[in-house]
Design an enzyme around this catalytic site. Structure first.
Site, PDB file in Angstrom:
ATOM      1  N   SER A 154       0.818  -1.172   0.058  1.00 37.16           N
ATOM      2  CA  SER A 154       0.017   0.128   0.027  1.00 37.16           C
ATOM      3  C   SER A 154       0.999   1.212   0.154  1.00 37.16           C
ATOM      4  CB  SER A 154      -1.001  -0.092   1.130  1.00 37.16           C
ATOM      5  OG  SER A 154      -1.758   1.071   1.039  1.00 37.16           O
ATOM      6  N   ARG A 224     -11.733   6.534   9.957  1.00 32.89           N
ATOM      7  CA  ARG A 224     -11.275   5.277  10.164  1.00 32.89           C
ATOM      8  C   ARG A 224     -12.443   4.426   9.537  1.00 32.89           C
ATOM      9  NH1 ARG A 224      -7.236   1.891   9.220  1.00 32.89           N
ATOM     10  NH2 ARG A 224      -7.426  -0.057  10.724  1.00 32.89           N
ATOM     11  N   ASP A 319      -8.944  -6.466  -4.638  1.00 26.77           N
ATOM     12  CA  ASP A 319      -8.594  -4.933  -4.133  1.00 26.77           C
ATOM     13  C   ASP A 319      -8.901  -4.042  -4.932  1.00 26.77           C
ATOM     14  OD1 ASP A 319      -7.327  -2.940  -3.241  1.00 26.77           O
ATOM     15  OD2 ASP A 319      -5.306  -3.640  -3.190  1.00 26.77           O
ATOM     16  N   HIS A 352      -8.328  -5.012  -0.237  1.00 23.49           N
ATOM     17  CA  HIS A 352      -7.025  -4.372   0.001  1.00 23.49           C
ATOM     18  C   HIS A 352      -6.121  -5.094   1.196  1.00 23.49           C
ATOM     19  CE1 HIS A 352      -3.799  -1.201  -0.509  1.00 23.49           C
ATOM     20  NE2 HIS A 352      -4.201  -0.839   0.753  1.00 23.49           N
ATOM     21  N   ASP A 353      -6.897  -5.320   2.208  1.00 25.69           N
ATOM     22  CA  ASP A 353      -6.153  -6.094   3.433  1.00 25.69           C
ATOM     23  C   ASP A 353      -5.471  -7.258   3.240  1.00 25.69           C
ATOM     24  OD1 ASP A 353      -6.525  -3.935   5.226  1.00 25.69           O
ATOM     25  OD2 ASP A 353      -8.178  -4.988   6.318  1.00 25.69           O
TER      26      ASP A 353
END
Length: 383
Positions: A154, A224, A319, A352-353
């Site tokens: 990232s 967040r 992602d 994405h994680d």
């Protein structure tokens, strides 16, 4: 297969730098400190160093636990350590908390020596390139002229890419996962909404909330929550939560009804308890500003032309924030420069994680790549 060995106790160190750091903005950072953590041993040739660049909310604490407390486990512990893909029995791994972050390096919470107060809103905007230049000073301090590899995911992947052009002769290999050569307009938009959530919190006080003894927790929590949504795929959220109700029935109100709502609120509240709002503004802005091709009329191949490293890029099918196409852009630009590139597109449901998770195919690819680096250097487990 035997489980990986437990990493030895991490070795954190606060490094002080007196030489001012010129920033891309034209500002100059006076004397500053960076938190650094190392794992493994540097070999006699000083050839086995690997720099791990962290993403937005991570730190120098990459692997292992403090005092055996599992709650303090490093953010990429499944990737770095003895027997892991980046094997600390062979490599000397370095983690650095970026300038402007909130885990010990000089940042908005630190005292500005010129005023005797916290930097707050006066802390200068920093960029990926500024971080890379400050990291190079850490390597100088450690006596490391050339990295066996620089690695990140990232925002960390952006730093890894920047290393290959900004300090090309100091990098042998670059490993970048779930990254992009620049943010899309949609990604910048998400970051701006998150920043506005923070700035609109009554406790923000134009970034000088330290002086008021408050924290803009509500705004940071919402920021967040917005970010967390973008890190997950629709499939991952559907599989984990679906439309499950928290209490088993609708309340016909506007509090928490669905499990996904409860999860997001929990993540937001937890994050606002340990992260700094000004740091969030700074780091998301660094994401927005990263665009090496922008200085070359949009030509990414020209931007990456100075790179001499060999590359491994990994992307993940679900992602949508840093899509595989963005990694393929980097691959095409590197191939246009006749650079040696390996590319893995990992089928994963985790969005994405995924770059932080135990994806077997992904870990096998990284393990094999670092195994080849170790073989090239002639280093074994006792390096």
């Amino acid at each position: 297969m035997a489980p990986p060995l437990e990493a030895p106790e991490p070795r954190p160190e606060r490094m002080h730098f007196d030489t001012p750091l010129p920033l891309r903005s034209g500002a100059v950072m006076p004397a500053y400190e960076l938190m650094v953590e190392t794992y493994g041993r540097l070999n006699a040739e000083r050839s086995n160093a690997v720099l791990i660049c962290h993403a937005l909310n991570a730190s120098h604490h990459v692997a292992g636990c403090y005092g055996g407390d599992d709650k303090t486990r490093g953010w990429w512990d499944n990737m770095v350590g003895p027997g892991r893909p980046v094997d600390t029995r062979r490599f000397f791994v370095i983690g650095i908390n970026n300038l402007g972050s909130c885990f010990g390096s000089t940042g908005p919470m630190s005292i500005d020596p010129a005023s005797g107060k916290s930097w707050g809103s006066r802390f200068p905007v920093v960029t990926v390139e500024d971080w890379v230049d400050s990291q190079a000073r850490v390597l100088d301090r450690l006596g490391i002229d050339r990295l066996a590899a620089v690695m990140g995911g990232s925002l960390g992947g952006m730093q890894a890419l920047s290393w290959t052009t900004r300090h090309a002769q100091r990098v042998a290999h670059c490993v970048a996962a779930a990254t992009a050569p620049s943010l899309s307009a949609q990604n910048i938009a998400f970051n701006e909404v998150a920043r506005r959530a923070i700035a609109s919190d009554p406790d923000f006080h134009q970034g000088n909330y330290y002086e008021h003894g408050v924290v803009p927790r509500q705004g940071l929590s919402v920021a967040r929550m917005i970010g967390h949504i973008t890190y997950l795929s629709d499939d991952a959220m559907a599989s984990k939560f679906g439309r499950s109700l928290r209490s088993g029935e609708l309340t016909y109100g506007f509090d928490v009804d669905f499990q996904i709502e409860s999860y997001l609120r929990h993540q937001g509240e937890k994050f606002s308890g340990y992260f700094d709002a000004n740091t969030y503004l700074l780091l998301t802005r660094a994401l927005d500003y990263f665009d090496p091709a922008g200085e070359h009329d949009g030509n990414l191949a020209a931007a990456l032309a100075p790179a001499t490293a060999r590359f491994l890029l990994a992307s993940f099918t679900t992602d949508w924030r840093f899509s595989p196409e963005r990694s393929r852009e980097i691959v095409r630009a590197l191939l246009a420069n006749r650079r040696e590139v390996s590319y893995a597109e990992i089928d994963s449901p985790h969005g994405h994680d995924a770059f932080l998770m135990d994806e077997p195919h992904y870990h096998d690819v990284v393990r094999a790549y670092f195994g080849r680096i170790a073989d090239e250097l002639g280093i074994g487990e006792a390096a």
